[in-house]
Design an enzyme around this catalytic site. Structure first.
Site, PDB file in Angstrom:
ATOM      1  N   ALA A 122      17.410 -19.485 -14.427  1.00 52.55           N
ATOM      2  CA  ALA A 122      17.137 -20.455 -13.372  1.00 52.55           C
ATOM      3  C   ALA A 122      16.513 -21.753 -13.869  1.00 52.55           C
ATOM      4  O   ALA A 122      16.107 -22.593 -13.064  1.00 52.55           O
ATOM      5  CB  ALA A 122      16.224 -19.818 -12.329  1.00 52.55           C
ATOM      6  N   ASN A 180      10.887 -13.894 -14.096  1.00 48.90           N
ATOM      7  CA  ASN A 180      11.921 -13.981 -15.131  1.00 48.90           C
ATOM      8  C   ASN A 180      11.860 -15.308 -15.877  1.00 48.90           C
ATOM      9  O   ASN A 180      12.063 -15.379 -17.089  1.00 48.90           O
ATOM     10  CB  ASN A 180      13.305 -13.805 -14.517  1.00 48.90           C
ATOM     11  CG  ASN A 180      13.703 -12.344 -14.413  1.00 48.90           C
ATOM     12  OD1 ASN A 180      12.903 -11.454 -14.660  1.00 48.90           O
ATOM     13  ND2 ASN A 180      14.935 -12.098 -14.035  1.00 48.90           N
ATOM     14  N   HIS A 210      10.817 -24.844 -10.065  1.00 51.32           N
ATOM     15  CA  HIS A 210      10.111 -24.615 -11.325  1.00 51.32           C
ATOM     16  C   HIS A 210       9.844 -25.965 -11.997  1.00 51.32           C
ATOM     17  O   HIS A 210      10.771 -26.734 -12.262  1.00 51.32           O
ATOM     18  CB  HIS A 210      10.951 -23.743 -12.263  1.00 51.32           C
ATOM     19  CG  HIS A 210      11.404 -22.463 -11.640  1.00 51.32           C
ATOM     20  ND1 HIS A 210      10.556 -21.412 -11.383  1.00 51.32           N
ATOM     21  CD2 HIS A 210      12.628 -22.071 -11.205  1.00 51.32           C
ATOM     22  CE1 HIS A 210      11.237 -20.424 -10.827  1.00 51.32           C
ATOM     23  NE2 HIS A 210      12.489 -20.796 -10.712  1.00 51.32           N
TER      24      HIS A 210
END
Length: 259
Positions: A122, A180, A210
């Site tokens: 991601a 993750n 993020h």
């Protein structure tokens, strides 16, 4: 390249659709390992694959690489055997949260001349971290992840709240299903103990965001990724799914950019 997939969830279905259904030029999924043959029988007809419930039979089938797309528990249980026989790609990178597992898998891969591939998932920018860290020029890495409140806490909150602040190693222990990104970031950079993580529960967002800040001898870098979910599964990042396909495609190229 012939591919075997462990698991038949959202990511496996994206791969089957993008590779087999769209007749990818260089990639083909031949085999899928599942727990319930009857439940997923339709995949054989729809995508021209062979289902397996036995790991030995699955590994003996016509595949060059195994893509794990199940969960952390499955990954931990099957990866040692997989790496003794095949190259592998790990999606459930939370399986690498402890050093013992990492050391074991590295030794198995080295002994058997196989490779374990970790797609960027991601986030992006991992080439920058790896290049800086390879010469010991990476000084600090900080990850701030913002997620919908319901994904991180049962508490009803009206405003954003930091539910964790500390090192990646501890973040993974407290939020194993949500970190993750922290695992892959730490492995590409300065490790679980030195990578700093802030995890924010935000009742006003429906996306995962993020923000990564990196400092080193080279200077500074920061980048932000706002992830939309897969239309097929709201719990899976769209970017995480396509990063698997991109990694597989680059493995087949003679002209490679970055890395």
């Amino acid at each position: 390249m012939n591919i075997g997939i462990i698991g038949a969830g959202a990511i496996a279905n994206v791969m089957l659709g993008r590779i087999n259904h769209d007749a990818h030029e260089n990639l083909k999924v031949n085999s899928v390992l599942v727990r319930d043959m009857e439940k997923y029988q339709h995949l054989e007809r729809e995508f021209g694959i062979q289902l397996y419930t036995d790991l030995d039979d699955f590994l003996a089938s016509d595949i060059d690489i195994v893509v794990e797309a199940a969960n952390v528990e499955v990954a931990k249980s099957v990866l040692p055997q997989v790496l003794r026989e095949k190259d592998a790609m790990l999606i459930s990178v939370g399986a690498l949260a402890d050093g013992e597992t990492v050391a074991q898998l590295m030794q198995i891969a080295k002994t058997n001349d196989t490779a374990l591939h970790l797609p960027s998932g991601a986030i992006g920018g991992l080439d920058l971290l790896q290049n800086a860290q390879s010469h010991g020029e990476l000084e600090s890495v900080k990850l701030t992840t913002r997620k919908p409140a319901a994904a991180l806490t049962y508490e009803r909150i009206e405003a954003e709240k930091a539910v964790f602040e500390g090192k990646a190693a501890d973040a993974i222990q407290h939020f194993p299903k949500n970190m993750n990104v922290a695992v892959i970031l730490a492995m590409a950079g300065i490790g679980m103990e030195r990578t700093q993580v802030i995890l924010i529960a935000d009742p006003r967002t429906d996306k995962n965001t993020h923000h990564i800040e990196v400092k080193g001898v080279f200077g500074k870098a920061s980048f932000t990724i706002e992830n939309d979910p897969l239309p097929e599964n709201q719990n899976t990042s769209y970017l995480a799914a396509i990063s698997i396909l991109g990694t597989l495609e680059r493995m087949n190229r003679n002209f490679i950019i970055g890395g």
